[in-house]
Write a protein that holds these residues in place. Structure first.
Motif, PDB file in Angstrom:
ATOM      1  N   THR A   1       1.027  -1.362  -0.195  1.00 22.14           N
ATOM      2  CA  THR A   1      -0.129  -0.180  -0.016  1.00 22.14           C
ATOM      3  C   THR A   1       0.754   1.246  -0.132  1.00 22.14           C
ATOM      4  O   THR A   1       2.109   1.220   0.481  1.00 22.14           O
ATOM      5  N   ARG A   2       0.504   2.319  -0.407  1.00 23.21           N
ATOM      6  CA  ARG A   2       0.995   3.685  -0.610  1.00 23.21           C
ATOM      7  C   ARG A   2       1.549   3.898   0.724  1.00 23.21           C
ATOM      8  O   ARG A   2       2.854   4.456   0.903  1.00 23.21           O
ATOM      9  N   ASN A   3       0.864   4.011   1.868  1.00 27.18           N
ATOM     10  CA  ASN A   3       1.362   4.226   3.307  1.00 27.18           C
ATOM     11  C   ASN A   3       0.391   3.322   4.232  1.00 27.18           C
ATOM     12  O   ASN A   3      -0.348   2.316   3.551  1.00 27.18           O
ATOM     13  N   THR A   4       0.813   3.347   5.542  1.00 27.42           N
ATOM     14  CA  THR A   4      -0.056   2.505   6.278  1.00 27.42           C
ATOM     15  C   THR A   4      -0.931   3.220   7.195  1.00 27.42           C
ATOM     16  O   THR A   4      -0.403   3.961   7.842  1.00 27.42           O
ATOM     17  N   LEU A   5      -2.219   2.969   7.110  1.00 25.09           N
ATOM     18  CA  LEU A   5      -3.441   3.595   7.942  1.00 25.09           C
ATOM     19  C   LEU A   5      -2.987   3.442   9.414  1.00 25.09           C
ATOM     20  O   LEU A   5      -3.146   2.126   9.689  1.00 25.09           O
ATOM     21  N   ASP A   6      -2.561   4.635  10.198  1.00 24.32           N
ATOM     22  CA  ASP A   6      -2.649   3.983  11.506  1.00 24.32           C
ATOM     23  C   ASP A   6      -3.805   4.396  12.033  1.00 24.32           C
ATOM     24  O   ASP A   6      -4.157   5.428  12.649  1.00 24.32           O
ATOM     25  N   ILE A   7      -4.608   3.190  12.208  1.00 23.96           N
ATOM     26  CA  ILE A   7      -5.882   3.424  12.492  1.00 23.96           C
ATOM     27  C   ILE A   7      -5.871   3.611  14.231  1.00 23.96           C
ATOM     28  O   ILE A   7      -6.729   4.215  14.896  1.00 23.96           O
ATOM     29  N   SER A   8      -4.941   3.195  14.839  1.00 23.86           N
ATOM     30  CA  SER A   8      -4.596   3.428  16.507  1.00 23.86           C
ATOM     31  C   SER A   8      -4.545   4.813  16.714  1.00 23.86           C
ATOM     32  O   SER A   8      -4.713   5.152  17.841  1.00 23.86           O
TER      33      SER A   8
ATOM     34  N   HIS B   1      -5.142   8.523   0.616  1.00 22.46           N
ATOM     35  CA  HIS B   1      -3.742   8.794   0.606  1.00 22.46           C
ATOM     36  C   HIS B   1      -3.069   7.712   1.384  1.00 22.46           C
ATOM     37  O   HIS B   1      -1.989   7.153   1.428  1.00 22.46           O
ATOM     38  N   ALA B   2      -3.801   6.973   2.408  1.00 22.48           N
ATOM     39  CA  ALA B   2      -3.217   6.120   3.423  1.00 22.48           C
ATOM     40  C   ALA B   2      -3.080   4.730   2.678  1.00 22.48           C
ATOM     41  O   ALA B   2      -1.946   4.205   2.803  1.00 22.48           O
ATOM     42  N   CYS B   3      -3.917   4.405   1.582  1.00 17.65           N
ATOM     43  CA  CYS B   3      -3.661   3.004   1.131  1.00 17.65           C
ATOM     44  C   CYS B   3      -3.158   3.239  -0.451  1.00 17.65           C
ATOM     45  O   CYS B   3      -2.560   2.257  -0.966  1.00 17.65           O
ATOM     46  N   GLY B   4      -3.509   4.368  -1.095  1.00 16.71           N
ATOM     47  CA  GLY B   4      -3.228   4.450  -2.301  1.00 16.71           C
ATOM     48  C   GLY B   4      -3.972   3.515  -3.573  1.00 16.71           C
ATOM     49  O   GLY B   4      -3.463   3.511  -4.705  1.00 16.71           O
ATOM     50  N   ILE B   5      -4.803   2.857  -2.990  1.00 14.86           N
ATOM     51  CA  ILE B   5      -5.597   1.857  -4.044  1.00 14.86           C
ATOM     52  C   ILE B   5      -7.202   1.938  -3.620  1.00 14.86           C
ATOM     53  O   ILE B   5      -7.640   1.982  -2.642  1.00 14.86           O
ATOM     54  N   ARG B   6      -7.911   2.130  -4.716  1.00 11.42           N
ATOM     55  CA  ARG B   6      -9.179   2.714  -4.685  1.00 11.42           C
ATOM     56  C   ARG B   6     -10.116   1.451  -4.108  1.00 11.42           C
ATOM     57  O   ARG B   6     -11.022   1.787  -3.230  1.00 11.42           O
ATOM     58  N   GLU B   7      -9.601   0.323  -4.451  1.00 12.98           N
ATOM     59  CA  GLU B   7     -10.564  -1.044  -3.582  1.00 12.98           C
ATOM     60  C   GLU B   7     -10.596  -0.838  -2.159  1.00 12.98           C
ATOM     61  O   GLU B   7     -11.570  -1.409  -1.473  1.00 12.98           O
ATOM     62  N   TYR B   8      -9.615  -0.318  -1.672  1.00 13.28           N
ATOM     63  CA  TYR B   8      -9.286  -0.259  -0.157  1.00 13.28           C
ATOM     64  C   TYR B   8     -10.061   0.842   0.440  1.00 13.28           C
ATOM     65  O   TYR B   8     -10.089   0.812   1.677  1.00 13.28           O
ATOM     66  N   VAL B   9     -10.408   1.788  -0.302  1.00 15.03           N
ATOM     67  CA  VAL B   9     -10.904   2.755   0.398  1.00 15.03           C
ATOM     68  C   VAL B   9     -12.187   2.787   1.221  1.00 15.03           C
ATOM     69  O   VAL B   9     -12.442   3.267   2.323  1.00 15.03           O
ATOM     70  N   LEU B  10     -13.125   2.113   0.579  1.00 16.29           N
ATOM     71  CA  LEU B  10     -14.479   1.962   1.135  1.00 16.29           C
ATOM     72  C   LEU B  10     -14.301   1.048   2.673  1.00 16.29           C
ATOM     73  O   LEU B  10     -14.374   1.425   3.623  1.00 16.29           O
TER      74      LEU B  10
ATOM     75  N   ALA C   1      -4.853   9.112  -9.434  1.00 20.60           N
ATOM     76  CA  ALA C   1      -5.900   8.224 -10.270  1.00 20.60           C
ATOM     77  C   ALA C   1      -6.064   6.953  -9.449  1.00 20.60           C
ATOM     78  O   ALA C   1      -7.382   6.471  -9.021  1.00 20.60           O
ATOM     79  N   ARG C   2      -5.110   6.188  -9.102  1.00 20.47           N
ATOM     80  CA  ARG C   2      -5.132   4.868  -8.565  1.00 20.47           C
ATOM     81  C   ARG C   2      -5.973   4.813  -7.149  1.00 20.47           C
ATOM     82  O   ARG C   2      -6.638   3.739  -6.943  1.00 20.47           O
ATOM     83  N   GLN C   3      -5.765   5.874  -6.470  1.00 20.72           N
ATOM     84  CA  GLN C   3      -6.741   5.758  -5.370  1.00 20.72           C
ATOM     85  C   GLN C   3      -7.937   6.494  -5.287  1.00 20.72           C
ATOM     86  O   GLN C   3      -8.636   6.619  -4.160  1.00 20.72           O
ATOM     87  N   THR C   4      -8.175   7.034  -6.510  1.00 25.13           N
ATOM     88  CA  THR C   4      -9.634   7.685  -6.426  1.00 25.13           C
ATOM     89  C   THR C   4     -10.758   6.935  -6.745  1.00 25.13           C
ATOM     90  O   THR C   4     -10.674   5.959  -7.631  1.00 25.13           O
ATOM     91  N   ILE C   5     -11.687   6.989  -6.124  1.00 26.61           N
ATOM     92  CA  ILE C   5     -13.122   6.503  -6.167  1.00 26.61           C
ATOM     93  C   ILE C   5     -13.926   7.187  -7.136  1.00 26.61           C
ATOM     94  O   ILE C   5     -13.949   8.379  -7.300  1.00 26.61           O
ATOM     95  N   ASP C   6     -15.093   6.398  -7.934  1.00 21.17           N
ATOM     96  CA  ASP C   6     -16.033   7.140  -8.215  1.00 21.17           C
ATOM     97  C   ASP C   6     -17.327   7.463  -7.366  1.00 21.17           C
ATOM     98  O   ASP C   6     -17.181   7.255  -6.286  1.00 21.17           O
ATOM     99  N   VAL C   7     -18.269   8.105  -8.158  1.00 19.43           N
ATOM    100  CA  VAL C   7     -19.408   8.561  -7.356  1.00 19.43           C
ATOM    101  C   VAL C   7     -20.131   7.708  -6.801  1.00 19.43           C
ATOM    102  O   VAL C   7     -20.799   7.430  -5.679  1.00 19.43           O
TER     103      VAL C   7
END
Ligand code: PEP
Ligand code: MN
Length: 272
Positions: free
Chosen positions: A181-188, A207-216, A245-251
């Motif tokens: 992943t682009r970065n690691t989301l520090d959820i803690s 920006h945390a993951c950089g991959i649109r499938e992981y955003v949801l 573009a790679r991390q951007t989701i559609d409506v």
């Protein structure tokens, strides 16, 4: 945390509520800031603004002065972009936020926007933090991608010390050994900030993951862990985004996030 009297003051029972337009971070249920990584044209930002308003977004975001890693990458529409963003906000009825990168973009932004974003790369730009601190504008302070929570809170303290109390913290992922992943989301970080500070904290899963499938899924994790809201990158045609573009989701994916978050809050379980 030693010496941080303003950002870590938890003497009051209530959490702090920071407003962007009429949206109350720290009080309203999970407000969402959404929009493209960059303002690309008047038509692009107006179309997405109206669509996002219809689909329940709360604040419109769009980069106009873009701090890019590569100097040859698109640097943003700058002054013209701020005007387009401001007009899109007025047309849609959404308050607007954009990133400021220096003194010029900060002062130039004031007549156009409702809040400023200090990005990850400028989290330790202390002279910029002081300038933002002297104004009364809401500020989203992103965590530097190499910064500890203590350094992040110190950066917030700079703004508060100068008199601006309108700070919202934003966790946007940090650099770790994970390369997938682009970065690691520090959820803690949400839990730690909630323990140390009364200021709202939101999550930027894009920006945390950089991959649109992981955003949801990461957005849902943010809601469950008790974050005060979200900032996501959305575009009418994500693959055509000039940046990120790679991390951007559609409506449609934005609507999926809204609906699933609604189900989480409707479940009325004590989340944390
Ligand atoms: C952005 O929000 O588009 C951005 C550049 O974010 P960050 O500062 O988190 O990299
Ligand atoms: Mn981006």
């Amino acid at each position: 945390m030693d010496g941080l009297s303003l950002v870590t003051n938890k003497t009051s029972e209530r959490n702090k509520v920071i407003k962007i337009g009429d949206v109350k971070f720290g009080e309203d249920i999970f407000p969402i800031i959404a929009g493209p990584c960059a303002v690309e044209s008047r038509g692009q930002i107006e179309e997405i603004a109206l669509e996002l308003k219809n689909r329940g977004a709360d604040v419109l975001r769009g980069g106009t002065f873009k701090p890019r890693t590569n100097p040859y990458s698109f640097q943003g529409l700058k002054e013209e972009g701020m005007r387009f963003l401001s007009d899109a906000g007025k047309k849609s009825g959404l308050p607007v936020i954009t990133e400021i990168v220096d003194e010029y973009s900060l002062y130039h932004s004031l007549e156009f926007i409702d809040a400023v974003q200090v990005g990850s790369r400028n989290m330790q730009n202390y002279s910029l933090l002081k300038k933002v601190g002297k104004l009364n504008i809401p500020v989203i302070l992103k965590r530097g991608f190499y910064s500890t929570i203590s350094e992040w809170l110190n950066a917030a303290e700079y703004i508060l010390y100068e008199g601006n109390n309108n700070v919202i913290l934003c966790e946007r992922g940090i650099r770790t050994v994970s390369e997938e992943t682009r970065n690691t989301l520090d959820i803690s970080a949400v839990l730690v900030i909630k323990k140390l500070s009364s200021f709202p904290i939101i999550i930027d899963p894009s920006h945390a993951c950089g991959i649109r499938e992981y955003v949801l899924p990461l957005s849902l994790a943010a809601a469950v862990v008790g974050a005060d809201g979200l900032m996501v990158e959305v575009h009418m045609e994500p693959d055509k985004s000039v940046s990120d573009a790679r991390q951007t989701i559609d409506v449609n994916e934005f609507t999926n996030i809204k609906n699933k978050i609604k189900s989480i809050f409707n479940a009325k379980i004590d989340l944390v």
